[in-house]
Design a protein around this motif. Structure first.
Motif, PDB file in Angstrom:
ATOM      1  N   GLY A   3       0.828  -1.195   0.000  1.00 30.84           N
ATOM      2  CA  GLY A   3       0.000   0.000   0.000  1.00 30.84           C
ATOM      3  C   GLY A   3       0.857   1.235   0.000  1.00 30.84           C
ATOM      4  N   PRO A   4       0.247   2.402  -0.212  1.00 32.69           N
ATOM      5  CA  PRO A   4       1.017   3.641  -0.236  1.00 32.69           C
ATOM      6  C   PRO A   4       1.604   3.956   1.129  1.00 32.69           C
ATOM      7  CG  PRO A   4      -1.336   4.103  -0.267  1.00 32.69           C
ATOM      8  CD  PRO A   4      -1.195   2.628  -0.431  1.00 32.69           C
ATOM      9  N   SER A   5       2.763   4.598   1.123  1.00 34.28           N
ATOM     10  CA  SER A   5       3.388   4.975   2.393  1.00 34.28           C
ATOM     11  C   SER A   5       2.712   6.216   2.952  1.00 34.28           C
ATOM     12  CB  SER A   5       4.882   5.230   2.190  1.00 34.28           C
ATOM     13  OG  SER A   5       5.084   6.272   1.259  1.00 34.28           O
ATOM     14  N   GLY A   6       2.872   6.416   4.256  1.00 31.68           N
ATOM     15  CA  GLY A   6       2.269   7.564   4.925  1.00 31.68           C
ATOM     16  C   GLY A   6       3.190   8.106   5.991  1.00 31.68           C
ATOM     17  N   PRO A   7       2.771   9.156   6.668  1.00 31.66           N
ATOM     18  CA  PRO A   7       3.630   9.800   7.661  1.00 31.66           C
ATOM     19  C   PRO A   7       3.696   9.089   9.006  1.00 31.66           C
ATOM     20  CG  PRO A   7       1.537  10.950   7.537  1.00 31.66           C
ATOM     21  CD  PRO A   7       1.507   9.889   6.473  1.00 31.66           C
ATOM     22  N   ARG A   8       2.818   8.109   9.227  1.00 31.51           N
ATOM     23  CA  ARG A   8       2.740   7.446  10.537  1.00 31.51           C
ATOM     24  C   ARG A   8       2.727   5.940  10.328  1.00 31.51           C
ATOM     25  NH1 ARG A   8      -0.589  10.497  12.313  1.00 31.51           N
ATOM     26  NH2 ARG A   8       0.458  11.588  14.001  1.00 31.51           N
ATOM     27  N   THR A   9       3.352   5.203  11.258  1.00 33.46           N
ATOM     28  CA  THR A   9       3.440   3.747  11.151  1.00 33.46           C
ATOM     29  C   THR A   9       2.493   3.088  12.148  1.00 33.46           C
ATOM     30  OG1 THR A   9       5.740   3.829  10.405  1.00 33.46           O
ATOM     31  CG2 THR A   9       4.976   1.749  11.330  1.00 33.46           C
TER      32      THR A   9
ATOM     33  N   TYR B 233      -2.807  -9.222   9.091  1.00 32.57           N
ATOM     34  CA  TYR B 233      -2.842  -7.781   8.852  1.00 32.57           C
ATOM     35  C   TYR B 233      -2.235  -7.328   7.534  1.00 32.57           C
ATOM     36  CZ  TYR B 233      -3.721  -7.988  13.866  1.00 32.57           C
ATOM     37  OH  TYR B 233      -4.237  -8.286  15.094  1.00 32.57           O
ATOM     38  N   VAL B 234      -1.582  -8.211   6.806  1.00 33.47           N
ATOM     39  CA  VAL B 234      -0.888  -7.730   5.610  1.00 33.47           C
ATOM     40  C   VAL B 234      -1.860  -7.204   4.548  1.00 33.47           C
ATOM     41  CG1 VAL B 234       1.193  -9.117   5.912  1.00 33.47           C
ATOM     42  CG2 VAL B 234      -0.749 -10.089   4.675  1.00 33.47           C
ATOM     43  N   ARG B 235      -3.111  -7.615   4.595  1.00 27.06           N
ATOM     44  CA  ARG B 235      -4.078  -7.120   3.608  1.00 27.06           C
ATOM     45  C   ARG B 235      -4.682  -5.777   4.015  1.00 27.06           C
ATOM     46  NH1 ARG B 235      -6.457 -11.178   6.485  1.00 27.06           N
ATOM     47  NH2 ARG B 235      -8.482 -10.752   7.464  1.00 27.06           N
TER      48      ARG B 235
ATOM     49  N   GLU C 160      -5.179   4.194   4.291  1.00 24.80           N
ATOM     50  CA  GLU C 160      -4.460   5.264   3.613  1.00 24.80           C
ATOM     51  C   GLU C 160      -3.825   6.213   4.632  1.00 24.80           C
ATOM     52  OE1 GLU C 160      -5.390   8.854   0.402  1.00 24.80           O
ATOM     53  OE2 GLU C 160      -6.904   7.325   0.864  1.00 24.80           O
ATOM     54  N   GLY C 161      -2.589   6.589   4.375  1.00 31.66           N
ATOM     55  CA  GLY C 161      -1.880   7.493   5.263  1.00 31.66           C
ATOM     56  C   GLY C 161      -1.088   6.804   6.352  1.00 31.66           C
ATOM     57  N   LEU C 162      -1.156   5.459   6.396  1.00 31.04           N
ATOM     58  CA  LEU C 162      -0.432   4.699   7.410  1.00 31.04           C
ATOM     59  C   LEU C 162       0.504   3.687   6.751  1.00 31.04           C
ATOM     60  CD1 LEU C 162      -3.361   3.873   9.867  1.00 31.04           C
ATOM     61  CD2 LEU C 162      -1.545   5.553  10.249  1.00 31.04           C
ATOM     62  N   ASN C 163       1.677   3.545   7.303  1.00 32.29           N
ATOM     63  CA  ASN C 163       2.552   2.429   6.945  1.00 32.29           C
ATOM     64  C   ASN C 163       2.193   1.278   7.872  1.00 32.29           C
ATOM     65  OD1 ASN C 163       4.151   4.067   5.131  1.00 32.29           O
ATOM     66  ND2 ASN C 163       5.078   4.969   6.948  1.00 32.29           N
ATOM     67  N   VAL C 164       1.591   0.233   7.346  1.00 28.88           N
ATOM     68  CA  VAL C 164       1.145  -0.883   8.180  1.00 28.88           C
ATOM     69  C   VAL C 164       2.251  -1.931   8.244  1.00 28.88           C
ATOM     70  CG1 VAL C 164      -0.579  -2.693   8.479  1.00 28.88           C
ATOM     71  CG2 VAL C 164      -1.257  -0.456   7.573  1.00 28.88           C
TER      72      VAL C 164
END
Length: 247
Positions: free
Chosen positions: A15-21, A35-37, A43-47
């Motif tokens: 998914g797209p990267s974001g400012p918060r993990t 959780y990988v899906r 959106e906006g989170l690095n999971v």
């Protein structure tokens, strides 16, 4: 001289990267695959899905069998990308809580929020003793009867049962030997989620409020049982997770 092995504690969800993990901690016996899906829907989170020893891609490693050992290893070895939030379901919620205390002790960065799912406040938790001593299929059957979530085909296949029971057995040993003790509330806000048909009541979830001094605890119940987030309201759950993590 060969470099020492570095455990692969996390798997990044696509998914797209974001400012918060968002670090996601699995339920008892669970793996990062849960959780990988989520990545493309948050959106906006690095999971980053946390992979514990003894399951999934780390199946050949010995699992941790005490809470102290597990959170000490996580606190020292888990790469923390700031700013970050912890999400944990069931056993994973307790790990998030204990890990945050250990991070304080070590002077490491703290999560901006704990999102705690499907687990009562730790002083209220009661677990059947001896689950971790049961044979593989009996262990899986007993846990499935209590919480659900274990596929029938896994229960019917002795080899799959053996592989799945190893991590579950280790986690139940941790739960059955865990002893909560009083400490100052965490300086981190909490969001608490659960299913309205789970064995865990709203009152048990609300009791988490004594463990934070960072404002009132937000409690949200969704239709469903212990694994409510796998059910039809999956998208609504993830909207709430995204909103909580963005706070």
């Amino acid at each position: 001289m060969a470099e020492p092995h570095t455990p692969q504690w996390t798997i990044r969800a696509p998914g797209p990267s974001g400012p918060r993990t968002l670090y996601c901690f699995p339920h008892g016996g669970g793996s990062a695959a849960e959780y990988v899906r989520w990545g493309r829907q948050l959106e906006g989170l690095n999971v980053l899905a946390v992979q514990l020893p003894g399951r999934g891609s780390r199946l050949d490693e010995e699992p941790c069998t005490s809470m102290a050992d597990l959170v000490d290893r996580l606190a020292k070895e888990l790469p923390l990308s700031t700013p970050f939030v912890f999400f944990g379901h069931s056993f994973g919620a307790l790990v998030c809580y204990e890990l945050t205390h250990r991070l304080i002790e070590l002077g490491r960065p703290l999560p901006e929020r704990l999102i705690l799912s499907g687990y009562p406040a730790p002083e209220l938790a009661r677990h059947e003793q001896g689950f971790h001593l049961l044979p593989d299929t009996e262990l899986l059957g007993a846990v499935n009867e209590r919480h659900g979530g274990i596929p029938e085909e896994l229960l019917a296949d002795p080899e799959l049962a053996r592989l799945s029971a190893a991590g579950l057995r280790a986690d139940y040993r941790i739960l059955e030997t865990y002893r909560w003790y009083e400490r100052p509330p965490l300086p981190v806000p909490f969001t608490v989620l659960g299913g309205d048909r789970d064995l865990i009541s709203r009152e048990q979830l609300t009791a988490w409020e004594r463990h934070t001094d960072a404002g009132p605890v937000q409690v949200r119940l969704f239709p469903g049982g212990h694994f409510y987030f796998r059910e039809r309201q999956h998208a609504a759950v993830l909207r709430n997770v995204r909103a909580a993590a963005a706070c």
